[in-house]
Structure formats: structure tokens, C-alpha cells
Design an enzyme around this catalytic site. Structure first.
Site, PDB file in Angstrom:
ATOM      1  N   SER A  26       0.836  -1.196   0.000  1.00 41.68           N
ATOM      2  CA  SER A  26       0.000   0.000   0.000  1.00 41.68           C
ATOM      3  C   SER A  26       0.874   1.250   0.000  1.00 41.68           C
ATOM      4  O   SER A  26       1.695   1.435  -0.897  1.00 41.68           O
ATOM      5  CB  SER A  26      -0.944  -0.051   1.206  1.00 41.68           C
ATOM      6  OG  SER A  26      -1.943   0.936   1.113  1.00 41.68           O
ATOM      7  N   ASP A  80      -9.009  -4.916  -5.792  1.00 40.91           N
ATOM      8  CA  ASP A  80      -8.472  -3.962  -4.822  1.00 40.91           C
ATOM      9  C   ASP A  80      -8.595  -2.537  -5.360  1.00 40.91           C
ATOM     10  O   ASP A  80      -7.898  -2.157  -6.309  1.00 40.91           O
ATOM     11  CB  ASP A  80      -6.997  -4.293  -4.546  1.00 40.91           C
ATOM     12  CG  ASP A  80      -6.399  -3.444  -3.433  1.00 40.91           C
ATOM     13  OD1 ASP A  80      -7.028  -2.435  -3.037  1.00 40.91           O
ATOM     14  OD2 ASP A  80      -5.293  -3.776  -2.978  1.00 40.91           O
ATOM     15  N   HIS A  91      -7.612  -5.678   0.107  1.00 42.18           N
ATOM     16  CA  HIS A  91      -6.389  -4.880   0.206  1.00 42.18           C
ATOM     17  C   HIS A  91      -5.441  -5.400   1.282  1.00 42.18           C
ATOM     18  O   HIS A  91      -4.381  -4.838   1.502  1.00 42.18           O
ATOM     19  CB  HIS A  91      -6.747  -3.415   0.491  1.00 42.18           C
ATOM     20  CG  HIS A  91      -5.584  -2.470   0.416  1.00 42.18           C
ATOM     21  ND1 HIS A  91      -4.821  -2.310  -0.724  1.00 42.18           N
ATOM     22  CD2 HIS A  91      -5.031  -1.645   1.355  1.00 42.18           C
ATOM     23  CE1 HIS A  91      -3.872  -1.414  -0.490  1.00 42.18           C
ATOM     24  NE2 HIS A  91      -3.972  -1.004   0.763  1.00 42.18           N
TER      25      HIS A  91
END
Length: 413
Positions: free
Chosen positions: A251, A311, A362
Site C-alpha cells: 500500500s 483492490d 487490500h
């Protein structure tokens, strides 16, 4: 081009699992390689690190590459496991463990790596009234963001080189979420001798990377200065060996990793062409514009992006104005296409989804658990069935929709 990595019948018989399913967590554990895999890695590590942009290794996914992706993913997972979010702890917003014991404490005692430095980043001082204050909401204070480690002398024989690994966790604290909200492009200007105004990156990520808060309790300067200093030291220490620089993140962490990789290459720290710089990105958003993408490619930065097709974070920022925008209207390139966001590197697509907890799309554990072949409770990926469930499921799907909306809103609104 033929696959440059020699194929062992034993290795290839361990075919990669189908990349469709769902999982919510995975254990961090030490992993030992079979001797056949170790010998292949030592001989073909440059291809695994992206020398040829992973040609013939991604589709289908080569088991040796899969194992290396998982291995670096476990190093990233260690960041989450070791990060202290207990406000009552003396190590609050720091690592729970000392450098000498950190990997052992999170189950990676046999990883063959030694932590050499902890890295801290300072979130920009932004005040957003819509975000509720919390013990984690103090801005302009350094927080532990990841670490630098090197392969031990014993591990060098297995890897075929001395590996310098830098890992970054994803967003956890409120100021970091605030930085993610700063979705505007700004010139990177990381090379003082050639600012390259056409190379632009997302402002929030750049701020996390370069902010220097000297008043914080660590007094270490910016995340960037810490990293470049340590990498320079390690390269000099191992200058007579074959060395690789591997950066892994999830991320927001993958964004910092890509900025670091670009920085290293732009400044020539990698002794141009001699030290490969590779990024393994898990669920990473876009970082810069097309100028940034083109410059990374020109510098030889290799990026392998592991992306769940479900995602939403991987589609941001630049949901509309992105690398595909210039294809509109017959491929005509609009004058402002230089302001479009663009992904960098090779994409490895996976597919997992869980209706009752859509935020798992995610989750780093879901990514790595899928690749490890330890997926549980697979759900049908059939979109027709999902659509039917949306209309028939009532409250369950309404709750799922709310959870997904909150995930996206927390990253970019």
C-alpha cells in the site's frame, strides 16, 4: 526469449496454485528452501530480480519467482507485526523489538537476514476537521515505517549475492491517511543537479519521504536521508561483492519503496547497471505521472506489482486521468496527458474477494496467503453470482458495500 532460469523437474512439478480465492490472514514463519530451489536461485537471481522484466516468469507464475515474492512479502508483514500501536507502551509508534531480535520475534529467525537500521518517517502536519482525533493522530512526529536488512554471509551462498532489503509497512496512523489524501502531482526534484520538472509524483507520498522534522524525539532527519545514508554505507561495505537492492512494501509502503528506488537510480547510488534495484509492490497505488514512469524505465528500475483485481487502492490516484487516458478518442494524446498518473512496472494479477469482509481485498495477508497456496473458504469469482447476491442478499450486501466505501474513503476521497 527462452526462460533463462534452468528448469528443474522437481521444482516445476510444484506448480503454482490457481490465483483465485480468498484468505484473511497468514502466519509469519521462517522458511527453508529446498536445495534444488536454492541452487537455481543462486544461478538465476538476476532474472528473478527482473533483469528481463520477468519475461516468461509471470504468465504462468514460475514457482521460484512465487517463492521469492512470498519471502519478501513476509519481510513486509514483519513491519505490521512489530509496529507498536499501544498508547500505553514506551515503544508507542515505534518497533516493539530491538534490531537484533526483531526478525526472530516475528517468526523470521531463519530468514538469513540481519536488521541494520530502523527507518522513521514524518507525516505532514495537516489538520482535517473531518478526521476524528485519536492517540495516533499527532502529526509532525516521526513514526517507525520499516527497516533495512542485509543477507548474512551464510545466506549469500543461497542467494548468489549480498542482498540489501528495505521494507515499508502500509498506512496505519491518521497523519499517514492524511498524507494519502494529498492527491496532487508535484515535481519530485530529488536530483539537485537536474530537477527534471516533467517528473512528477503524488504530493503526499513525496512529503512522507522527504519531510524532515528535527524536533521529533528521534532527531534523525527525513526518511529519505536515513535511507540514502544507510544504503550508501552498505554498498561501500560490500563493494567487492555482487550486491542487489530489493525494496518491498504494501500500500503506502510500496509508494515509498518506488520513490526510494527512483531516488537511488537517479542519484547513481546503484553504480549504474551494476547493482540491480528491484521493487516488489503489494497492493500499491499509482505514485507519479507518465514522466515518472518513463524515467524509472530509463533508469532501469524494475518493479513487479502484485495486484488484486478487486483492490480499489491499486486503481488510485488517477481513477480517470491515468496511463489509459491517452487512448481515448483514437489514441490522440491530450496536451495535459503529462499530468496523468501512471503505474510503473510489470503487473502480476491475482483475484480474491470475500463478501462478508470486502476490505480483505487490500489486506497483505490475503495477498501472500493466496500466493502461498494456503487459501481458505474460497468464494466463487463469478460476477453474475455476485450481482445476484447483491439483489438477493439484502443487509449482508449493504454492509459489504459500506465496508468497501469506508476502505476507499480512508485512502482517497
Amino acid at each position: 526469449m527462452p526462460n533463462p532460469i534452468p528448469n528443474s523437474p522437481t521444482l516445476l512439478s510444484d506448480s503454482p496454485p490457481p490465483l483465485k480465492s480468498s484468505n484473511l490472514s497468514f502466519p509469519i514463519s521462517s522458511r527453508s528452501r529446498a536445495s534444488s530451489s536454492a541452487s537455481q536461485l543462486a544461478a538465476g537471481w538476476r532474472e528473478i530480480q527482473g533483469l528481463n522484466n520477468w519475461e516468461n516468469l509471470v504468465e504462468p507464475l514460475h514457482p521460484l519467482l512465487r517463492d521469492e515474492i512470498v519471502r519478501y512479502g513476509e519481510f513486509v508483514a514483519a513491519c505490521y507485526e512489530a509496529f507498536d500501536l499501544d498508547p500505553g507502551s514506551r515503544r508507542y509508534l515505534n518497533c516493539k523489538y530491538g534490531k537484533s531480535s526483531m526478525l526472530e520475534s516475528v517468526g523470521l529467525a531463519e530468514s538469513g537476514y540481519e536488521v541494520t537500521k530502523y527507518i522513521y518517517a514524518t507525516a505532514p502536519d495537516i489538520s482535517l476537521p473531518t478526521i476524528q482525533a485519536s492517540p495516533c493522530s499527532s502529526a509532525a512526529e516521526a513514526r517507525w515505517i520499516g527497516y533495512v536488512a542485509t543477507s548474512s554471509d551464510t545466506e549469500v551462498a543461497t542467494l548468489g549475492r549480498r542482498d540489501i532489503v528495505i521494507t515499508f509497512r502500509g498506512t496505519v496512523t491518521n497523519p499517514e491517511w492524511m498524507a494519502n489524501l494529498m492527491s496532487s502531482l508535484t515535481p519530485a526534484r530529488l536530483d539537485p543537479h537536474d530537477p527534471r520538472p516533467e517528473v512528477k509524483v503524488e504530493e503526499g507520498f513525496l512529503s512522507l519521504y522527504t519531510s524532515d522534522e528535527r524536533s521529533d524525539k528521534f532527531g534523525l532527519g527525513s526518511c529519505r536521508c536515513q535511507l540514502l545514508s544507510e544504503i550508501s554505507r552498505l554498498i561501500n561495505k560490500h563493494r567487492d561483492e555482487e550486491v542487489s537492492i530489493t525494496i518491498a512494501g504494501h500500500s503506502m509502503g510500496s509508494s515509498l519503496g518506488l520513490l526510494l528506488a527512483y531516488d537511488i537510480a537517479e542519484l547513481g547510488f546503484n553504480a549504474p547497471g551494476k547493482i540491480p534495484v528491484t521493487v516488489f509492490s503489494f497492493g500499491g497505488p499509482r505514485v507519479g505521472n507518465t514522466g515518472f514512469k518513463e524515467r524509472c524505465e530509463e533508469l532501469g528500475v524494475r518493479v513487479l506489482r502484485v495486484v488484486n483485481v478487486n483492490d480499489p487502492i491499486t486503481k488510485m490516484p488517477g481513477v480517470v486521468f491515468n496511463e489509459n487516458f491517452k487512448r481515448f478518442r483514437g489514441g490522440f494524446e491530450f496536451p495535459w496527458s503529462c499530468s496523468c498518473y501512471a503505474h510503473v512496472g510489470v503487473e502480476l494479477l491475482v483475484d480474491f474477494f470475500k463478501m462478508h469482509n470486502p476490505s480483505c481485498v487490500h489486506d497483505l495477508g490475503s495477498y501472500i496467503g493466496l500466493l502461498r497456496g494456503q487459501m481458505k473458504n474460497p468464494e466463487s469469482p463469478n460476477l453474475v453470482d455476485r450481482a445476484k447476491g447483491f439483489f438477493d442478499g439484502g443487509g449482508e450486501w449493504r454492509e459489504a458495500a459500506v465496508n468497501m466505501f469506508n476502505l476507499v474513503r480512508s485512502q482517497w476521497t
